[in-house]
Design an enzyme around this catalytic site. Structure first.
Site, PDB file in Angstrom:
ATOM      1  N   TYR A  78     -22.851 -15.164  61.599  1.00 44.70           N
ATOM      2  CA  TYR A  78     -22.748 -14.954  60.151  1.00 44.70           C
ATOM      3  C   TYR A  78     -24.104 -15.192  59.487  1.00 44.70           C
ATOM      4  O   TYR A  78     -24.489 -14.481  58.559  1.00 44.70           O
ATOM      5  CB  TYR A  78     -21.701 -15.898  59.533  1.00 44.70           C
ATOM      6  CG  TYR A  78     -21.440 -15.548  58.084  1.00 44.70           C
ATOM      7  CD1 TYR A  78     -20.437 -14.638  57.757  1.00 44.70           C
ATOM      8  CD2 TYR A  78     -22.225 -16.080  57.066  1.00 44.70           C
ATOM      9  CE1 TYR A  78     -20.227 -14.270  56.441  1.00 44.70           C
ATOM     10  CE2 TYR A  78     -22.020 -15.715  55.745  1.00 44.70           C
ATOM     11  CZ  TYR A  78     -21.019 -14.817  55.438  1.00 44.70           C
ATOM     12  OH  TYR A  78     -20.815 -14.446  54.137  1.00 44.70           O
ATOM     13  N   PHE A 130     -32.497  10.606  40.587  1.00 48.19           N
ATOM     14  CA  PHE A 130     -31.560  10.752  41.704  1.00 48.19           C
ATOM     15  C   PHE A 130     -30.216  10.200  41.231  1.00 48.19           C
ATOM     16  O   PHE A 130     -30.161   9.234  40.468  1.00 48.19           O
ATOM     17  CB  PHE A 130     -32.038  10.061  42.985  1.00 48.19           C
ATOM     18  CG  PHE A 130     -31.094  10.386  44.111  1.00 48.19           C
ATOM     19  CD1 PHE A 130     -31.065  11.659  44.653  1.00 48.19           C
ATOM     20  CD2 PHE A 130     -30.159   9.455  44.556  1.00 48.19           C
ATOM     21  CE1 PHE A 130     -30.133  12.001  45.619  1.00 48.19           C
ATOM     22  CE2 PHE A 130     -29.228   9.794  45.532  1.00 48.19           C
ATOM     23  CZ  PHE A 130     -29.223  11.071  46.067  1.00 48.19           C
ATOM     24  N   THR A 131     -29.147  10.810  41.702  1.00 49.07           N
ATOM     25  CA  THR A 131     -27.800  10.535  41.176  1.00 49.07           C
ATOM     26  C   THR A 131     -27.458   9.044  41.148  1.00 49.07           C
ATOM     27  O   THR A 131     -27.188   8.477  40.090  1.00 49.07           O
ATOM     28  CB  THR A 131     -26.767  11.303  42.014  1.00 49.07           C
ATOM     29  OG1 THR A 131     -26.984  10.985  43.394  1.00 49.07           O
ATOM     30  CG2 THR A 131     -26.909  12.808  41.812  1.00 49.07           C
ATOM     31  N   ASP A 221     -38.585   4.325  45.924  1.00 48.88           N
ATOM     32  CA  ASP A 221     -37.422   4.769  46.692  1.00 48.88           C
ATOM     33  C   ASP A 221     -37.974   5.407  47.957  1.00 48.88           C
ATOM     34  O   ASP A 221     -38.428   6.550  47.964  1.00 48.88           O
ATOM     35  CB  ASP A 221     -36.593   5.766  45.878  1.00 48.88           C
ATOM     36  CG  ASP A 221     -35.384   6.263  46.674  1.00 48.88           C
ATOM     37  OD1 ASP A 221     -35.385   6.113  47.915  1.00 48.88           O
ATOM     38  OD2 ASP A 221     -34.454   6.806  46.056  1.00 48.88           O
ATOM     39  N   LYS A 264     -31.402   7.844  56.356  1.00 43.36           N
ATOM     40  CA  LYS A 264     -32.138   9.117  56.417  1.00 43.36           C
ATOM     41  C   LYS A 264     -33.283   8.987  57.425  1.00 43.36           C
ATOM     42  O   LYS A 264     -33.059   9.084  58.621  1.00 43.36           O
ATOM     43  CB  LYS A 264     -32.658   9.482  55.016  1.00 43.36           C
ATOM     44  CG  LYS A 264     -31.580  10.060  54.096  1.00 43.36           C
ATOM     45  CD  LYS A 264     -30.775   9.030  53.394  1.00 43.36           C
ATOM     46  CE  LYS A 264     -29.992   9.557  52.227  1.00 43.36           C
ATOM     47  NZ  LYS A 264     -29.037   8.574  51.699  1.00 43.36           N
ATOM     48  N   ARG A 388     -26.555  21.004  44.364  1.00 43.37           N
ATOM     49  CA  ARG A 388     -27.527  20.137  43.690  1.00 43.37           C
ATOM     50  C   ARG A 388     -27.965  20.858  42.411  1.00 43.37           C
ATOM     51  O   ARG A 388     -29.031  21.466  42.348  1.00 43.37           O
ATOM     52  CB  ARG A 388     -28.740  19.849  44.584  1.00 43.37           C
ATOM     53  CG  ARG A 388     -28.445  19.042  45.828  1.00 43.37           C
ATOM     54  CD  ARG A 388     -28.388  17.540  45.690  1.00 43.37           C
ATOM     55  NE  ARG A 388     -27.184  16.952  45.180  1.00 43.37           N
ATOM     56  CZ  ARG A 388     -26.861  15.665  45.304  1.00 43.37           C
ATOM     57  NH1 ARG A 388     -27.636  14.834  45.944  1.00 43.37           N
ATOM     58  NH2 ARG A 388     -25.760  15.182  44.783  1.00 43.37           N
ATOM     59  N   PHE A 455     -19.920  14.750  41.333  1.00 42.58           N
ATOM     60  CA  PHE A 455     -20.051  15.731  42.426  1.00 42.58           C
ATOM     61  C   PHE A 455     -19.310  15.297  43.688  1.00 42.58           C
ATOM     62  O   PHE A 455     -18.914  16.124  44.500  1.00 42.58           O
ATOM     63  CB  PHE A 455     -21.533  15.981  42.757  1.00 42.58           C
ATOM     64  CG  PHE A 455     -22.276  14.730  43.139  1.00 42.58           C
ATOM     65  CD1 PHE A 455     -22.817  13.901  42.165  1.00 42.58           C
ATOM     66  CD2 PHE A 455     -22.424  14.363  44.468  1.00 42.58           C
ATOM     67  CE1 PHE A 455     -23.494  12.737  42.510  1.00 42.58           C
ATOM     68  CE2 PHE A 455     -23.097  13.212  44.823  1.00 42.58           C
ATOM     69  CZ  PHE A 455     -23.628  12.389  43.828  1.00 42.58           C
TER      70      PHE A 455
END
Ligand code: PM9
Length: 470
Positions: A78, A130-131, A221, A264, A388, A455
Site C-alpha cells: 500500500y 483540450f476537453t 501537458d 499515450k 473532434r 462527446f
C-alpha cells in the site's frame, strides 16, 4: 565513379510481433444496427463490433515484452512501493521533474493542478483547449483563453509549428485582466485538438522569458512530448543532431510542472501523473491526491503498472521507435491525401485528421458533420474514428451557447505498435470510398446531451431530409 546512393529509403517497425489478437469481421447490416444502437456515437460502440480501432491512441498501444516482464515485478505494498521510487527516478532522468505524484490517468493530474493553482475568477491561457483540461480549469473557477497562433485554426496552413503560442495574445490578456489573475500558462506538446501539431523550442524559450517577467508558471501537458521532440529534431534549426531523448529533456526543463496521461507516449494501458519541481506545490499535491486518487506513492496506479510505465518512458524516447511511429501516421496521411481528400496539414504525430467540414460541406456545422462522417465511416468499413469538432467543443460555460470551432475534424488515431502497413492501406481505401459517397451522408441531432464532456456519452439521431413535395 559517382558514389552509389542507397536504394533503401523506407522505414520499418523496430520490433517484431510475438502475440496477436484476432479481429471479428462484421457485415454492413450488422454495423448499421450497431451504430444506431450506439446513438451514432463511436464511443458507444462495442469494441468487438469494430474492425480497425482508430478511436484513440490512449491506453490502446501494445506493450513490449520488457513492459510485460515489468508487470511481474509489481510491488503491491500500500505504501512505499519500490516501483514508485523507480518511476520517480525515471521521471527525473528523462523529464527533469523532481517530484512525481502518480494518478489514475491524465485527468486525475489535471484535477490536482487545477485545484492547487486556480482561484475563482482566474484566466488560464493555453495553446488550444483540450476537453478534460479545460473542464478541470472551469470546475476550479477558471476561464480558458486560447493563445495559440492563428495558423493552428486553419487546417490547410503548412506552418511547421502550429502548436506555438502567440505571445502578443498573452500580452493582450495581461493588459485586460492583470498578470495576478493568470496563475499559469498551460502548454501542450503536440497539440491534440490542432491535429497533433508541435510547439517549437524557440517559442517555448520565448514563453519562458515572458512567464519569468510576469511571474507566471508554465504547466506542461506532456502527454505527447516525445512526438513533439521528433518534429523539433526534424524541423527546427540546430536540433538535427540531438536525440529525441535530449530534446524531450530540454522541453520539460523549460517548464515548472507537468500533467501526463501515460496512456499515450509511454504505451501503458492505464496511468498518469503530476510532475513538479516546487516542494510546496508537491506538498499540496500530496494532500489532495489522497482525497481523489490514493496514497502519494501509488496515486491511482498498481505497483506493476508503475513499473511498466517506467519502462515505457524509456522506450518512448528511442529515435527508432518514434521515427517508425510518426512514419506510420504519415504513411496513412499521405495515402489519403493522394486520393484528393482534405486532411489537416502538416500531418501530425498521433493521428490523421480528416477535414469533415470540407468533406461534408453540404452540412452546416449545427448538423455535426464530423460526428456524421465518423458514423458513416464505421458503417462503410468497420473502422472506428473520433469526432473532434463542434460536439467535442461543447458549450460556453457562461452563455450556454454551442462553441463552433473552425476545425471540424474526424480523427483517425493510430495506437502505437498495434497495426500494420496493410491495415493503413485498408483505412485509406475505406476513407476514399466514403469520400466518393459523401453527398449521401446525412447530418445528426442530439437526442441526449450530457452536461459535461458531451462527446463521450451523447446520443444522436439521423436528420434524413424531408421527401420533396410536388
Ligand atoms: N486524450 C484522446 O483520445 C483520451 C480520450 S478524449 C478525452 O486523445 C491530452 C492532450 C490528451 C488527453 C486524453 C488528456 C487526458 C490530457 N491531455 O485520458 O485522462 O490527449 O488519461 O488524459 C484522449 P486521460
Amino acid at each position: 565513379m559517382p558514389k552509389r546512393t542507397s536504394r533503401r529509403h523506407s522505414w520499418a517497425e523496430p520490433y517484431k510481433i510475438k502475440m496477436v489478437e484476432l479481429l471479428k469481421m462484421t457485415t454492413r447490416v450488422e454495423r448499421q444496427q450497431a451504430i444506431k444502437d450506439a446513438g451514432f456515437n463511436t464511443f458507444l460502440l462495442r469494441s468487438e463490433d469494430v474492425y480497425i480501432d482508430l478511436l484513440t491512441d490512449s491506453g490502446t498501444s501494445a506493450m513490449s515484452d520488457d513492459q510485460w516482464a515489468g508487470l511481474m515485478k509489481g510491488d503491491e505494498a500500500y505504501a512505499g512501493s519500490r516501483n514508485f521510487y523507480n518511476l520517480r527516478d525515471f521521471v527525473e532522468e528523462y523529464y527533469s521533474y523532481k517530484f512525481t505524484v502518480p494518478t489514475h490517468q491524465g485527468r486525475g493530474a489535471e484535477n490536482l493542478i487545477s485545484q492547487i493553482l486556480i482561484k475563482p475568477g482566474d484566466y488560464i491561457p493555453g495553446n488550444m483547449y483540450f476537453t478534460t483540461t479545460r473542464l478541470h480549469q472551469e470546475l476550479a473557477g477558471g476561464t480558458f483563453v486560447d493563445v495559440i497562433i492563428d495558423e493552428a485554426h486553419d487546417s490547410q496552413d503548412p506552418h511547421p509549428f502550429k502548436g506555438d503560442v502567440d505571445i502578443a495574445k498573452l500580452d493582450d490578456l495581461v493588459r485586460k485582466v492583470g498578470a495576478d489573475k493568470v496563475p499559469y500558462v498551460c502548454i501542450a506538446t503536440c497539440v491534440n485538438m490542432a491535429g497533433g501539431q508541435p510547439i517549437s523550442l524557440g517559442n517555448l524559450k520565448q514563453l519562458r522569458q515572458w512567464c519569468d517577467e510576469h511571474n507566471v508558471l508554465i504547466v506542461h501537458d506532456m502527454t505527447r512530448v516525445a512526438e513533439n521532440a521528433f518534429f523539433i529534431q526534424e524541423r527546427e534549426p540546430g536540433y538535427a543532431s540531438k536525440s529525441v531523448k535530449e530534446i524531450v529533456y530540454e522541453i520539460c526543463a523549460l517548464t515548472d510542472a507537468a500533467t501526463f496521461s501515460a496512456k499515450k507516449d509511454a504505451m501503458v494501458n492505464i496511468g498518469g501523473m503530476l510532475a513538479l519541481n516546487d516542494p510546496e506545490l508537491y506538498d499540496k499535491a500530496c494532500n489532495l491526491v489522497v482525497v481523489y486518487e490514493g496514497l502519494h506513492t501509488y496515486g491511482g496506479m498498481a505497483g506493476r503498472d508503475m513499473e511498466a510505465l517506467a519502462i515505457g518512458i524509456r522506450e518512448s524516447v528511442q529515435d527508432d521507435h518514434i521515427r517508425a511511429r510518426v512514419g506510420q501516421v504519415r504513411y496513412l496521411g499521405e495515402h489519403i491525401e493522394q486520393e484528393g481528400i482534405p486532411i489537416v496539414k502538416p500531418i501530425g504525430g498521433h493521428a490523421v485528421f480528416l477535414d469533415a467540414g470540407q468533406i461534408l460541406n453540404h452540412l452546416p456545422q449545427t448538423m455535426f458533420p464530423a460526428q456524421s462522417l465518423a458514423a458513416a465511416l464505421y458503417v462503410e468499413s468497420g473502422i472506428r474514428s473520433m469526432e473532434r469538432g463542434a460536439v467535442s467543443a461543447g458549450r460556453n460555460k457562461e452563455t450556454g451557447e454551442n462553441y463552433m470551432p473552425k476545425l471540424e475534424l474526424v480523427r483517425l488515431t493510430i495506437p502505437r505498435r498495434v497495426y500494420t502497413q496493410a491495415h493503413m492501406d485498408i483505412v485509406a481505401e475505406s476513407v476514399a470510398e466514403i469520400y466518393d459517397q459523401r453527398h449521401d451522408v446525412h447530418g445528426l441531432k442530439f437526442t441526449y446531451e450530457p452536461p459535461m464532456l458531451r462527446f463521450f456519452q451523447g446520443r444522436f439521431e439521423a436528420l434524413v431530409p424531408e421527401p420533396a413535395t410536388v
